[in-house]
Scaffold this active site. Sequence first.
Site, PDB file in Angstrom:
ATOM      1  N   TYR A   1      12.437  -0.491   5.080  1.00 42.98           N
ATOM      2  CA  TYR A   1      12.374  -1.718   4.136  1.00 42.98           C
ATOM      3  C   TYR A   1      11.483  -3.237   5.684  1.00 42.98           C
ATOM      4  O   TYR A   1      10.555  -2.934   5.505  1.00 42.98           O
ATOM      5  CB  TYR A   1      13.123  -2.921   3.190  1.00 42.98           C
ATOM      6  CG  TYR A   1      12.552  -4.158   2.599  1.00 42.98           C
ATOM      7  CD1 TYR A   1      11.500  -4.411   2.423  1.00 42.98           C
ATOM      8  CD2 TYR A   1      13.019  -5.458   3.568  1.00 42.98           C
ATOM      9  CE1 TYR A   1      10.917  -5.688   2.657  1.00 42.98           C
ATOM     10  CE2 TYR A   1      12.341  -6.726   3.325  1.00 42.98           C
ATOM     11  CZ  TYR A   1      11.744  -6.558   2.890  1.00 42.98           C
ATOM     12  OH  TYR A   1      10.965  -8.417   2.239  1.00 42.98           O
TER      13      TYR A   1
ATOM     14  N   LYS B   1       4.915  -4.150   0.169  1.00 42.15           N
ATOM     15  CA  LYS B   1       5.496  -4.320  -1.267  1.00 42.15           C
ATOM     16  C   LYS B   1       4.785  -3.615  -1.639  1.00 42.15           C
ATOM     17  O   LYS B   1       5.049  -2.822  -2.938  1.00 42.15           O
ATOM     18  CB  LYS B   1       5.530  -5.350  -1.374  1.00 42.15           C
ATOM     19  CG  LYS B   1       6.833  -5.669  -0.784  1.00 42.15           C
ATOM     20  CD  LYS B   1       7.204  -7.381  -0.847  1.00 42.15           C
ATOM     21  CE  LYS B   1       9.076  -7.779  -0.223  1.00 42.15           C
ATOM     22  NZ  LYS B   1       9.614  -9.182   0.354  1.00 42.15           N
TER      23      LYS B   1
ATOM     24  N   SER C   1       5.265  -8.227   3.315  1.00 43.75           N
ATOM     25  CA  SER C   1       5.441  -8.217   2.405  1.00 43.75           C
ATOM     26  C   SER C   1       3.962  -7.028   2.062  1.00 43.75           C
ATOM     27  O   SER C   1       4.197  -7.330   0.378  1.00 43.75           O
ATOM     28  CB  SER C   1       6.060  -9.351   1.351  1.00 43.75           C
ATOM     29  OG  SER C   1       6.867 -10.162   1.650  1.00 43.75           O
TER      30      SER C   1
ATOM     31  N   TYR D   1       4.140 -14.834  -4.616  1.00 47.37           N
ATOM     32  CA  TYR D   1       5.365 -15.383  -4.462  1.00 47.37           C
ATOM     33  C   TYR D   1       5.622 -16.288  -5.593  1.00 47.37           C
ATOM     34  O   TYR D   1       4.750 -16.161  -7.195  1.00 47.37           O
ATOM     35  CB  TYR D   1       5.950 -15.719  -3.312  1.00 47.37           C
ATOM     36  CG  TYR D   1       5.951 -14.710  -2.098  1.00 47.37           C
ATOM     37  CD1 TYR D   1       6.969 -13.425  -2.318  1.00 47.37           C
ATOM     38  CD2 TYR D   1       5.355 -14.720  -1.538  1.00 47.37           C
ATOM     39  CE1 TYR D   1       7.214 -12.521  -2.237  1.00 47.37           C
ATOM     40  CE2 TYR D   1       5.499 -13.257  -0.675  1.00 47.37           C
ATOM     41  CZ  TYR D   1       6.263 -12.595  -0.569  1.00 47.37           C
ATOM     42  OH  TYR D   1       6.657 -11.225   0.079  1.00 47.37           O
TER      43      TYR D   1
ATOM     44  N   VAL E   1       3.826 -12.791   5.226  1.00 47.09           N
ATOM     45  CA  VAL E   1       4.273 -13.927   6.180  1.00 47.09           C
ATOM     46  C   VAL E   1       3.799 -14.276   7.538  1.00 47.09           C
ATOM     47  O   VAL E   1       3.669 -15.493   8.021  1.00 47.09           O
ATOM     48  CB  VAL E   1       6.054 -14.781   5.692  1.00 47.09           C
ATOM     49  CG1 VAL E   1       7.325 -14.908   5.407  1.00 47.09           C
ATOM     50  CG2 VAL E   1       6.969 -13.048   6.691  1.00 47.09           C
TER      51      VAL E   1
END
Length: 322
Positions: free
Chosen positions: A196, A72, A69, A248, A266
Amino acid sequence: MNLKMISKEEKYLDEWVMNYRSLGINGQCADYIPALKESNLSDLGVYMINPDGVEIKSGDWEIPFTLQSISKVISFIAACLDRGISYVLERVDVEPTGDAFNSIVRLEMHKPGKPFNPMINAGAITVASLLYGESPEQKLESIYALIEKMVGKRPTLNEKVFQSEWKTANRNRALAYYLKESGFLESEVEVALEVYLKQCSIEVNTKDIALIGLILSQNGYDPIHKRQIFPKQLAKLIKGLMLTCGMYNASGKFAAFVGIPAKSGVSGGIMASVPARYRQELPFQTGCGIGIYGPAIDEYGNSLAGVELLKHIAEVWDFSIF
Ligand code: DON
């Protein structure tokens, strides 16, 4: 920071890494991506670099891991460079959710289903579809080129992690179909998903992400190669997103107790960005980028030992922006 100070700060880092390493041993790696299960739970490493290129590092800082992530942040910057900030923000909002990163619930609850922010999967899959070009290769090129500019080397893909993710991406596929149906996805579902999941599978080490964190801390300016990579306005926007959504549904706690813009993945990576501060006696007074790796993660998806190590560093060296 002179050389004597560096060795002093590095000694502190060694001590802290040693203390926090054991947290990982009792944790778990992300097991929903089968290839990540093989990581060593007790690995813990950190790399920090300031605008003069002065670096300190400790532990397993050289171990490669996948961006997950953390990508992102990079894809959002790339999409804004490709399409303009307002175009992207018409399709992805900048509000935290308090939900898990892969949650689907708000797409249905809030009409017209615009993803809440680019740091959750729904937002990141939408951002992937906005990147320049039609094919996954063209879209990924925007991300690869930006990473190459910031880190100084062409990124490589961990094919095993990608294959592992591709085969198990049922929830991401569901999110992508939902976004397609509600009109937010600008490419075919399979194209956005491939981009992605490939961006998540890009291999880095703590130094690579610390360099990106450093450029963010200098508002898009690369102080080592002395050039502006992306505009200040975009750097401020993404740092706001990192602070409010980057960890998150633990982002509130992280902002309150650590207080710096950061993004986790992660696989156990954390990229953080510390702005300049006024107290001259503190290390990294002109700001720094931080890369951390510790593969055991907590219930939110953040590195267990990594968060505690970063919290400790931020406390002792007064990094909080508040
Ligand atoms: O979407 C996924 O499942 C992953 N490839 C990325 C997730 C991630 O890193 C979220 N967590 N912290």
